[in-house]
Design an enzyme around this catalytic site. Structure first.
Site, PDB file in Angstrom:
ATOM      1  N   LYS A 203     -38.161   7.441  10.002  1.00  0.00           N
ATOM      2  CA  LYS A 203     -39.311   7.667   9.134  1.00  0.00           C
ATOM      3  C   LYS A 203     -39.091   8.900   8.257  1.00  0.00           C
ATOM      4  O   LYS A 203     -39.309   8.868   7.049  1.00  0.00           O
ATOM      5  CB  LYS A 203     -40.584   7.823   9.972  1.00  0.00           C
ATOM      6  CG  LYS A 203     -41.845   7.974   9.129  1.00  0.00           C
ATOM      7  CD  LYS A 203     -43.086   8.165   9.987  1.00  0.00           C
ATOM      8  CE  LYS A 203     -43.494   6.902  10.688  1.00  0.00           C
ATOM      9  NZ  LYS A 203     -44.794   7.026  11.392  1.00  0.00           N
ATOM     10  N   GLU A 209     -30.431  12.433  16.171  1.00  0.00           N
ATOM     11  CA  GLU A 209     -29.448  11.472  16.655  1.00  0.00           C
ATOM     12  C   GLU A 209     -29.120  10.435  15.581  1.00  0.00           C
ATOM     13  O   GLU A 209     -27.947  10.089  15.351  1.00  0.00           O
ATOM     14  CB  GLU A 209     -29.960  10.762  17.907  1.00  0.00           C
ATOM     15  CG  GLU A 209     -30.260  11.686  19.074  1.00  0.00           C
ATOM     16  CD  GLU A 209     -31.710  12.141  19.125  1.00  0.00           C
ATOM     17  OE1 GLU A 209     -32.175  12.510  20.209  1.00  0.00           O
ATOM     18  OE2 GLU A 209     -32.375  12.135  18.055  1.00  0.00           O
ATOM     19  N   GLY A 264     -43.898   4.593  16.349  1.00  0.00           N
ATOM     20  CA  GLY A 264     -42.529   4.131  16.537  1.00  0.00           C
ATOM     21  C   GLY A 264     -42.413   2.979  17.509  1.00  0.00           C
ATOM     22  O   GLY A 264     -41.701   2.000  17.251  1.00  0.00           O
ATOM     23  N   ARG A 265     -43.098   3.067  18.651  1.00  0.00           N
ATOM     24  CA  ARG A 265     -42.960   2.020  19.659  1.00  0.00           C
ATOM     25  C   ARG A 265     -43.746   0.763  19.310  1.00  0.00           C
ATOM     26  O   ARG A 265     -43.721  -0.220  20.055  1.00  0.00           O
ATOM     27  CB  ARG A 265     -43.375   2.560  21.025  1.00  0.00           C
ATOM     28  CG  ARG A 265     -44.756   3.183  21.079  1.00  0.00           C
ATOM     29  CD  ARG A 265     -44.912   3.990  22.370  1.00  0.00           C
ATOM     30  NE  ARG A 265     -46.137   4.741  22.460  1.00  0.00           N
ATOM     31  CZ  ARG A 265     -46.327   5.949  21.956  1.00  0.00           C
ATOM     32  NH1 ARG A 265     -45.358   6.535  21.266  1.00  0.00           N
ATOM     33  NH2 ARG A 265     -47.470   6.585  22.107  1.00  0.00           N
ATOM     34  N   GLU A 350     -44.346   5.917  27.414  1.00  0.00           N
ATOM     35  CA  GLU A 350     -44.567   6.901  26.360  1.00  0.00           C
ATOM     36  C   GLU A 350     -46.030   6.907  25.929  1.00  0.00           C
ATOM     37  O   GLU A 350     -46.553   7.939  25.509  1.00  0.00           O
ATOM     38  CB  GLU A 350     -43.660   6.602  25.160  1.00  0.00           C
ATOM     39  CG  GLU A 350     -43.532   7.771  24.190  1.00  0.00           C
ATOM     40  CD  GLU A 350     -42.406   7.590  23.204  1.00  0.00           C
ATOM     41  OE1 GLU A 350     -41.302   8.132  23.434  1.00  0.00           O
ATOM     42  OE2 GLU A 350     -42.613   6.898  22.188  1.00  0.00           O
ATOM     43  N   HIS A 381     -30.529  -9.380  43.750  1.00  0.00           N
ATOM     44  CA  HIS A 381     -29.380  -8.882  44.498  1.00  0.00           C
ATOM     45  C   HIS A 381     -29.231  -7.373  44.359  1.00  0.00           C
ATOM     46  O   HIS A 381     -28.164  -6.824  44.655  1.00  0.00           O
ATOM     47  CB  HIS A 381     -28.112  -9.597  44.029  1.00  0.00           C
ATOM     48  CG  HIS A 381     -28.150 -11.076  44.291  1.00  0.00           C
ATOM     49  ND1 HIS A 381     -27.648 -11.642  45.450  1.00  0.00           N
ATOM     50  CD2 HIS A 381     -28.662 -12.096  43.565  1.00  0.00           C
ATOM     51  CE1 HIS A 381     -27.833 -12.954  45.407  1.00  0.00           C
ATOM     52  NE2 HIS A 381     -28.446 -13.253  44.274  1.00  0.00           N
ATOM     53  N   LYS A 509     -36.433  18.358  22.664  1.00  0.00           N
ATOM     54  CA  LYS A 509     -35.822  18.396  21.335  1.00  0.00           C
ATOM     55  C   LYS A 509     -35.709  19.838  20.832  1.00  0.00           C
ATOM     56  O   LYS A 509     -34.696  20.236  20.253  1.00  0.00           O
ATOM     57  CB  LYS A 509     -36.662  17.580  20.346  1.00  0.00           C
ATOM     58  CG  LYS A 509     -36.601  16.082  20.527  1.00  0.00           C
ATOM     59  CD  LYS A 509     -37.448  15.428  19.445  1.00  0.00           C
ATOM     60  CE  LYS A 509     -37.458  13.918  19.545  1.00  0.00           C
ATOM     61  NZ  LYS A 509     -38.295  13.309  18.489  1.00  0.00           N
TER      62      LYS A 509
END
Length: 545
Positions: A203, A209, A264-265, A350, A381, A509
């Protein structure tokens, strides 16, 4: 506070009373499945294996009313700024609204802008697919690399994997999110600079990153093609920062925008979903939007007693706040949905991983659960042992599609048999007498038999929800994601927390920003705690060696 309401007290008293186990409830009520399940357009949600009764659900409905859930739902759909700590609306529903009706934020209809970006996405996807958009050397694009993190990665990555059966065969998709160089290098190893397009999703176009990966991808492209001008034909951006995008070398007309009312999510429905449109074709992307929009209408209009997201949220609150469950296992019996648990981790944890209420005071009640999961049958398993016989209560969501998206022999029948068996086993369990009979039939008796009995008893009465899709297609996937989105909203509204900020990610951050120059510098630092200082010096020492 919600815990001070009569509705909460009534539920606490109800939870403290002894109720028959699930096995007994099913034996006493042959109609239980019908009464505790519902179908909406090829999506079935079955709560009959949850430890609830009609009284439980009535009391949970009272809790929803005590929390003014109807009012919060109206504020959500009304475009009010319910993300109060960031002073923003939460209006991702507009992104998948396909009708002519206006959708307003601050009195302004946002749909003309939303439709304009959709049209831009369609034109670009069509140009890539028909070959009119080509790389710097005139070659067709064969590889698309999405560079983002968090919601800019998890949403499109999950959807592309889930809809692999609908994917265009002429485009290979790659997703890069981790700042660890291995992530980008592994993606680039499969690509040719002349035929690769990068979608950089940020954005602000400053995400640490994402921009580190984008810069390295840019250097790889320029080195491979020998021309800085190639960037304009091999990079597009999903952002709001036109100046930074242009400075990177991306033409402004190749920037796809979105808005501050898109979290964002919750952003895969926006231009963040461009990789989905490139992988599947724009029409398929719009089918995904249509499925989510159908769930939006259902959530907005249905009574609480029939409302799938509301019922799912209330059952989760019952498990979390009144039965003492700390976790929720999301178990898709679909390899295509293998990334759904990771996507839902961000959506749920979040959003509702909060310990401060809307009033700024610390909450004294449980909020969001720990969410984890793995596709069936792999998880059987690995960690199902703890779910079946462990000391913790872990409710489960089992998810499957009736039809195979990748048909192969009898594989899907084997998968569905396990999908059906696991919730039944968790519900029924196995008594000591049943174990004795089973062992005796196998030829054991006496002390040898009795030694094994306690180890093979399953307590049962372990709650689960089953979600069955008619098929895993874009529309049903859209419905499924929106179902979970609205569930999370409902739970946050009842718990009295802000579900749409994420301040908890900020501190790490900030500290990373301080540590980065210290990692690169030669001087010893004592600016941190002794552990951080010691680790920092060990890293620098080993690097020098």
């Amino acid at each position: 506070m919600i815990v001070d309401t009569p509705a909460w007290a009534a539920l606490a008293a109800h939870a403290a009373t002894e109720r028959p186990p699930l096995r007994a409830l099913f034996a006493a009520d042959p109609d239980r499945f019908r009464r505790f399940s519902a179908v909406l357009d090829g999506l079935l949600v079955d709560h009959s294996k949850q430890r609830v009764t009609d009284e439980t659900m009535a009391l949970l409905q009272d809790l929803a009313r005590a929390a003014d859930l109807a009012g919060w739902r109206a504020r959500l759909f009304g475009g009010e700024r319910i993300n109060a700590t960031e002073d923003r609306a939460v209006f991702h529903m507009a992104l998948r609204h396909l009708g002519p009706e206006p959708m307003t934020v601050d009195g302004r209809d946002v749909m003309p802008e939303v439709r304009a970006v959709r049209d831009q996405m369609r034109r670009f996807a069509d140009a890539l697919h028909d070959g009119s958009w080509r790389g710097h050397r005139g070659e067709r694009i064969r590889h698309v690399v999405n560079i983002g993190i968090g919601g800019s990665d998890l949403g499109p990555r999950m959807a592309v994997a889930a809809l692999d059966a609908s994917r265009r065969p002429d485009i290979d998709m790659h997703f890069v999110s981790n700042v660890d160089g291995a992530d980008l290098q592994q993606a680039l190893a499969a690509c040719n600079p002349a035929t690769t397009l990068f979608v950089v999703s940020s954005k602000t176009f400053t995400t640490q990153e994402t921009m580190a990966n984008a810069a390295s991808a840019r250097a790889w492209l320029v080195a491979g093609l020998g021309d800085e001008a190639a960037v304009a034909r091999h990079f597009v951006a999903v952002s709001t920062n036109a100046a930074a995008v242009t400075a990177f070398g991306i033409a402004s007309e190749n920037m796809f925008r979105f808005w501050d009312w898109v979290g964002g999510r919750l952003s895969l429905w926006s231009a963040i979903g461009l990789p989905i449109a490139l992988a599947l074709g724009y029409d398929r992307f719009e089918e995904l939007l249509a499925g989510a929009a159908a769930m939006d209408r259902h959530f907005r209009d249905a009574e609480f007693t029939e409302n799938l997201p509301v019922l799912m949220a209330l059952v989760g609150i019952w498990n979390n706040n009144f039965l003492g469950a700390d976790a929720l296992a999301v178990l898709p019996y679909s390899q295509s949905l293998r990334l759904l648990p990771s996507f839902l981790q961000q959506l749920d944890m979040e959003s509702n991983g909060k310990s401060t209420g809307r009033d700024g005071a610390a909450v004294t009640w449980r909020t969001g659960p720990i969410l984890f999961g793995e596709p069936g049958t792999n998880g059987q398993h690995a960690f199902y042992q703890l779910i079946h016989q462990g000391t913790r209560l872990i409710p489960c969501d089992f998810i499957a599609a009736a039809a195979a998206d990748h048909p192969l022999g009898n594989h899907h029948d084997l998968l569905l048999a396990n999908f059906l068996a696991q919730p039944e086993a968790l519900m029924r369990g196995k008594t000591a007498d049943e174990v004795r009979a089973e062992l005796a039939a196998a030829g054991l008796d006496g002390a040898a038999l009795e030694r094994l009995v306690p180890h093979k008893v399953f307590p049962g009465n372990r709650p689960s929800t089953a979600i069955l899709l008619e098929q895993l297609d874009p529309r049903r996937l859209g419905m499924l994601i929106a179902l979970y989105e609205h569930k999370v909203f409902v739970q946050g509204a009842i718990w009295g927390i802000h579900s749409f900020d994420q301040w908890g990610v900020e501190l790490g951050k900030q500290l990373a920003g301080r540590l980065l120059p210290e990692l690169r510098g030669p001087a010893r630092t004592e600016a941190h705690d002794s552990s951080t200082n010691g680790l920092l010096q060990a890293i620098k020492g080993w690097r020098r060696e």
